[in-house]
Motif scaffolding. Structure first.
Motif, PDB file in Angstrom:
ATOM      1  N   ASP A  41      -9.520   0.935   1.913  1.00 47.89           N
ATOM      2  CA  ASP A  41      -9.551  -0.515   1.725  1.00 47.89           C
ATOM      3  C   ASP A  41     -10.673  -0.897   0.777  1.00 47.89           C
ATOM      4  O   ASP A  41     -11.738  -0.288   0.784  1.00 47.89           O
ATOM      5  CB  ASP A  41      -9.752  -1.203   3.074  1.00 47.89           C
ATOM      6  CG  ASP A  41      -8.642  -0.841   4.031  1.00 47.89           C
ATOM      7  OD1 ASP A  41      -7.484  -0.802   3.577  1.00 47.89           O
ATOM      8  OD2 ASP A  41      -8.935  -0.542   5.198  1.00 47.89           O
ATOM      9  N   ARG A  46      -6.705 -12.129  -2.917  1.00 48.96           N
ATOM     10  CA  ARG A  46      -5.785 -13.265  -2.970  1.00 48.96           C
ATOM     11  C   ARG A  46      -6.232 -14.411  -2.080  1.00 48.96           C
ATOM     12  O   ARG A  46      -5.944 -15.565  -2.337  1.00 48.96           O
ATOM     13  CB  ARG A  46      -4.387 -12.814  -2.545  1.00 48.96           C
ATOM     14  CG  ARG A  46      -3.717 -11.972  -3.590  1.00 48.96           C
ATOM     15  CD  ARG A  46      -2.245 -11.880  -3.341  1.00 48.96           C
ATOM     16  NE  ARG A  46      -1.652 -10.983  -4.309  1.00 48.96           N
ATOM     17  CZ  ARG A  46      -1.653  -9.671  -4.162  1.00 48.96           C
ATOM     18  NH1 ARG A  46      -2.180  -9.115  -3.084  1.00 48.96           N
ATOM     19  NH2 ARG A  46      -1.111  -8.904  -5.081  1.00 48.96           N
ATOM     20  N   ASP A  98      -4.308   2.150   7.016  1.00 48.36           N
ATOM     21  CA  ASP A  98      -4.931   3.004   8.038  1.00 48.36           C
ATOM     22  C   ASP A  98      -4.757   2.394   9.418  1.00 48.36           C
ATOM     23  O   ASP A  98      -4.442   3.086  10.382  1.00 48.36           O
ATOM     24  CB  ASP A  98      -6.416   3.189   7.735  1.00 48.36           C
ATOM     25  CG  ASP A  98      -6.628   4.054   6.509  1.00 48.36           C
ATOM     26  OD1 ASP A  98      -6.895   5.246   6.675  1.00 48.36           O
ATOM     27  OD2 ASP A  98      -6.497   3.530   5.384  1.00 48.36           O
ATOM     28  N   SER A 114      -4.565  -3.145   7.188  1.00 44.16           N
ATOM     29  CA  SER A 114      -4.605  -2.099   6.175  1.00 44.16           C
ATOM     30  C   SER A 114      -3.654  -0.993   6.606  1.00 44.16           C
ATOM     31  O   SER A 114      -3.206  -0.946   7.756  1.00 44.16           O
ATOM     32  CB  SER A 114      -6.016  -1.545   6.056  1.00 44.16           C
ATOM     33  OG  SER A 114      -6.307  -0.763   7.191  1.00 44.16           O
ATOM     34  N   LYS A 149       0.852  -1.198   0.000  1.00 43.43           N
ATOM     35  CA  LYS A 149       0.000   0.000   0.000  1.00 43.43           C
ATOM     36  C   LYS A 149       0.881   1.238   0.000  1.00 43.43           C
ATOM     37  O   LYS A 149       1.857   1.307   0.748  1.00 43.43           O
ATOM     38  CB  LYS A 149      -0.877  -0.041   1.255  1.00 43.43           C
ATOM     39  CG  LYS A 149      -2.143   0.768   1.171  1.00 43.43           C
ATOM     40  CD  LYS A 149      -3.255   0.044   0.471  1.00 43.43           C
ATOM     41  CE  LYS A 149      -4.566   0.807   0.584  1.00 43.43           C
ATOM     42  NZ  LYS A 149      -5.632   0.169  -0.207  1.00 43.43           N
ATOM     43  N   LYS A 166     -11.660 -12.823   2.882  1.00 43.55           N
ATOM     44  CA  LYS A 166     -11.675 -12.374   4.272  1.00 43.55           C
ATOM     45  C   LYS A 166     -12.280 -10.973   4.424  1.00 43.55           C
ATOM     46  O   LYS A 166     -13.153 -10.749   5.230  1.00 43.55           O
ATOM     47  CB  LYS A 166     -10.236 -12.374   4.790  1.00 43.55           C
ATOM     48  CG  LYS A 166     -10.120 -12.864   6.218  1.00 43.55           C
ATOM     49  CD  LYS A 166      -8.656 -12.788   6.615  1.00 43.55           C
ATOM     50  CE  LYS A 166      -8.284 -13.879   7.588  1.00 43.55           C
ATOM     51  NZ  LYS A 166      -6.828 -13.956   7.729  1.00 43.55           N
ATOM     52  N   LYS A 167     -11.759 -10.026   3.627  1.00 42.15           N
ATOM     53  CA  LYS A 167     -12.195  -8.643   3.836  1.00 42.15           C
ATOM     54  C   LYS A 167     -12.966  -8.064   2.656  1.00 42.15           C
ATOM     55  O   LYS A 167     -13.539  -6.994   2.765  1.00 42.15           O
ATOM     56  CB  LYS A 167     -10.967  -7.759   4.102  1.00 42.15           C
ATOM     57  CG  LYS A 167     -10.367  -7.970   5.472  1.00 42.15           C
ATOM     58  CD  LYS A 167      -9.221  -7.006   5.694  1.00 42.15           C
ATOM     59  CE  LYS A 167      -8.668  -7.145   7.093  1.00 42.15           C
ATOM     60  NZ  LYS A 167      -7.390  -6.435   7.241  1.00 42.15           N
ATOM     61  N   TYR A 184       1.261 -11.356   2.364  1.00 39.27           N
ATOM     62  CA  TYR A 184       0.860  -9.962   2.204  1.00 39.27           C
ATOM     63  C   TYR A 184       0.382  -9.433   3.557  1.00 39.27           C
ATOM     64  O   TYR A 184      -0.239 -10.166   4.322  1.00 39.27           O
ATOM     65  CB  TYR A 184      -0.255  -9.833   1.146  1.00 39.27           C
ATOM     66  CG  TYR A 184       0.267 -10.175  -0.218  1.00 39.27           C
ATOM     67  CD1 TYR A 184       0.821  -9.194  -1.027  1.00 39.27           C
ATOM     68  CD2 TYR A 184       0.281 -11.500  -0.669  1.00 39.27           C
ATOM     69  CE1 TYR A 184       1.355  -9.511  -2.262  1.00 39.27           C
ATOM     70  CE2 TYR A 184       0.823 -11.830  -1.903  1.00 39.27           C
ATOM     71  CZ  TYR A 184       1.362 -10.832  -2.694  1.00 39.27           C
ATOM     72  OH  TYR A 184       1.912 -11.151  -3.904  1.00 39.27           O
TER      73      TYR A 184
END
Lengths: 329, 341
Positions: B142, B192, A318, A316, A235, B221-222, A312
């Motif tokens: 996100d 992924r 943030d 996030s 990111k 997951k998200k 990965y």
């Protein structure tokens, strides 16, 4: 597996030790006599007191050690002291590790080793880019880190020890000043900030826990033997966004003055001319060469190691920033 | 690196052009079961001979890389032969017609310590690369949901040359099975860790499977994702809508346009107008950019194919991971098998 971490009192080293302990590794930590050991002494680890600049003091350091993470470097004191701690220290560690038959040696390098003056603006820099060709012009930190990495690369070529080199980006996390030198110059206790160059430049940020995770995973990554990896989170954040976030997070209401990079280079040119005067010979560090090293608008590619490790970051950006500034201890 | 191409159909010209322009690659041999086709390609690219059998090619030529551009049902067989000879393989999409074939290829590559890469060229499409950079930015936040709508106008694409002799007729999912990897590879790039999928398939009449509609819901997951494959939507569109915590992206892949929608700290009544204007300006800007790109020949219709092939050769040269791994492509073969049981 017993891991020796050098520079264990430093920002990266101390967190590495903590995460390793958390993951049930046995840890030996190299610290200097005068280092602050308060955090390390609370952990179930073996503390070895010695100095990278003093070979004698390192006798016996490899006893019982399977793998080494060499994160130590001297970033203070005179140029000579920095050379001894960082360059000679790296050579001592490599020799001792080979002698002891260490199974993996991870060397923590830096993004400053890239030859920023020959790399064109806006490049996406990956691990195959060239090393700094004139380290003597790039400032003491870049000099010592480049020279050390050259030594490590020689050992990769000439010895059988499995060595991996990593070049982490700007590591952010608690316990450090997160106003990175790459952000510009701060004056009057942060009341005035000179913002240098392009606002949209992407910073090669990596959250300390992500950096540690990658390094620890590399301990077990045989494919990484003899290889070099950038460590940068996927990111991205721009210079201006980070500066805004930083100022809000630390509660500073600074006056931010944007300075075009070209203007700063002009100042660099003036200082270079002053440096030529016999009385001032080399007194000013603010040369155009060094400004390029620090502020040139480039991007770094951190995808290689993530792809190879198939890992990965879970948090996030943030969340990581929030933790770095407000939660992590 | 000495490269050979097997399968000289439509897609092959992009591969040939990439090979001959890449300094790391050298076009060495050509093979197609259709001798006439192989011969004309060989002439076109200045090769003295051509092959009509892959076995013969592998026996006589000492190559480093094989581009497998045959119909999908032969991918695995041909690729495994090459991999077992220690040759790196770049295979066209769809990677395989079933999971077993995909597994065979992955295992052969591992066993022989050579590289296997699948040509999911959309991942290297310039518009998608830009999109990925935006999604990977702090500014985007996100990703919550990704929606891909891929509609092909069969009248335009197939209409002219008819269905006879086209290999996708032999695929269970027909034309759509060949289309699926495009939206799927882009969505999986953002998901992924995708775990579950839910599928709706509709046959809207006709026996030629050209009235098929497919909807797929993906769960990770998200992030969630949805894919539509349609042959009845007109006009044909390739769009991607990405919903983030700080921004919404509307991407039109065929028009090469990316539009960002961001929240405004102004009264809703004014924001409505401002947002519309902002979107219009962005579309106008994108159109001007695309037109200039095409006129100045900086933008080409093959999208990311050249980029991917170059990245593949670089990965061989530097011993880096290939741009699209067999494991990643296998996830799409699994999905495909689930849709067209």
């Amino acid at each position: 597996m017993k891991v020796l971490v050098t520079g264990a009192a430093g920002f990266l080293g101390s967190r590495l030790v903590e995460v390793l302990v958390d993951k049930k590794y046995q840890v030996k930590a190299l610290v200097r006599q005068q280092s602050n050991k308060t955090l390390l002494e609370k952990l179930p680890i073996e503390i070895f007191t010695g100095d990278l600049a003093d070979k004698e003091s390192l006798n016996g350091i490899m006893e019982g050690v399977d793998t080494v993470i060499h994160a130590g470097a001297t970033t203070f004191g005179t140029f000579e002291e920095q050379k001894r701690g960082t360059i000679d220290g790296t050579r001592y560690m490599l020799d001792l590790a080979i002698e002891a038959g260490v199974k993996k040696f991870i060397y923590i390098s830096s993004l400053v080793v890239y030859d920023m003056n020959s790399i064109p603006k806006n490049s996406l820099i990956n691990e195959s880019f060239e090393l700094e060709r004139h380290p003597e012009m790039a400032g003491p930190y870049a000099y010592t880190k480049t020279k050390s990495e050259q030594i490590v690369q020689e050992y990769i070529k000439n010895t059988d020890m499995p060595i991996t080199i990593v070049r982490p980006g700007l590591i952010y996390g608690a316990r450090r000043n997160m106003f990175f030198p790459h952000l510009g110059f701060s004056a009057l206790g942060g009341r005035i900030i000179l913002k240098i160059g392009c606002e949209k430049k992407l910073l090669p940020m990596t959250y300390i826990y992500n950096t540690c995770e990658v390094i620890i995973r590399l301990l077990h990554h045989d494919k990484g033997n003899g290889r070099i990896y950038n460590i940068i989170d996927p990111k991205t954040i721009t210079y201006s966004q980070y500066l805004k976030y930083y100022l809000r997070a630390v509660g500073l209401k600074s006056i931010v003055i944007p300075i075009p990079f070209s203007m700063l280079k002009l100042a660099g040119f003036v200082f270079e001319q002053l440096n030529k005067l016999p009385k001032l010979r080399g007194k000013f560090g603010l040369t155009r060469y060094r400004l390029n090293t620090k502020f040139k608008k480039v991007r770094y590619d951190g995808s290689l190691v993530l792809k190879e490790l198939k890992w990965y970051p879970e948090l996030s950006m943030d969340e990581s920033l929030e933790r770095a500034f407000h939660v992590d201890k | 690196m000495k490269a050979a191409v097997v399968g000289c159909g439509n897609i092959s010209r992009f591969h040939f052009n990439s090979i001959i322009t890449n300094p790391l690659a050298e076009l060495t041999a050509i093979c197609d079961v259709n001798g006439g086709l192989a011969e004309s390609r060989a002439k076109q690219y200045g090769l003295e001979k051509y092959y009509t059998s892959i076995d013969e090619l592998l026996k006589k030529e000492n190559i480093d890389v094989l581009h497998v551009l045959t119909p999908p049902k032969y991918h695995s067989e041909v690729a495994v032969k090459a991999l077992n000879k220690g040759i790196h393989v770049l295979v066209e999409k769809p990677m395989a017609t079933n999971v077993k074939e995909a597994d065979d290829m992955i295992k052969a590559a591992e066993a022989n310590n050579v590289k296997l890469c699948v040509n999911h060229n959309m991942l290297f499409d310039p518009t998608f690369l830009k999109t990925r950079d935006i999604v990977n930015s702090f500014e985007f936040g996100d990703l919550l949901h990704a929606d891909a709508y891929f509609a092909f106008d069969t009248r335009r694409v197939i209409g002219n040359r008819g269905l006879e002799g086209t290999w996708f007729r032999e695929l269970k999912g027909h034309f759509l099975q060949d289309l699926l990897p495009h939206p799927a590879c882009m969505l999986l790039e953002f998901m992924r860790d995708f775990e579950k999928s839910f599928i709706i398939r509709k046959e809207l009449g006709g026996n030629d499977k050209l009235k098929q509609e497919v909807r797929v819901l993906l769960d990770s997951k998200k992030t969630t994702g949805s894919i539509t494959l349609s042959l009845s939507t007109h006009p044909d569109i390739f769009t991607l809508n990405l919903y983030g915590t700080k921004m919404v992206l509307k991407i039109d892949l065929s028009n090469m346009s990316i539009v960002r929608q961001k929240p405004y700290n102004i009264p809703k009544a004014i924001a409505r107008g401002v947002d519309n204007l902002s979107q219009s300006f962005q579309i106008m800007g994108n159109t001007i950019k695309m037109t200039c790109g095409i006129v100045l020949k900086r933008t080409s219709a093959s999208g990311g194919m050249g980029n991917l092939i170059n990245a593949f050769y670089t990965s061989l040269d530097k011993d880096w991971p290939v741009p699209v791994s067999g494991e990643d492509a296998k996830k799409i073969v699994e999905l495909s098998e689930k849709i067209w049981k």
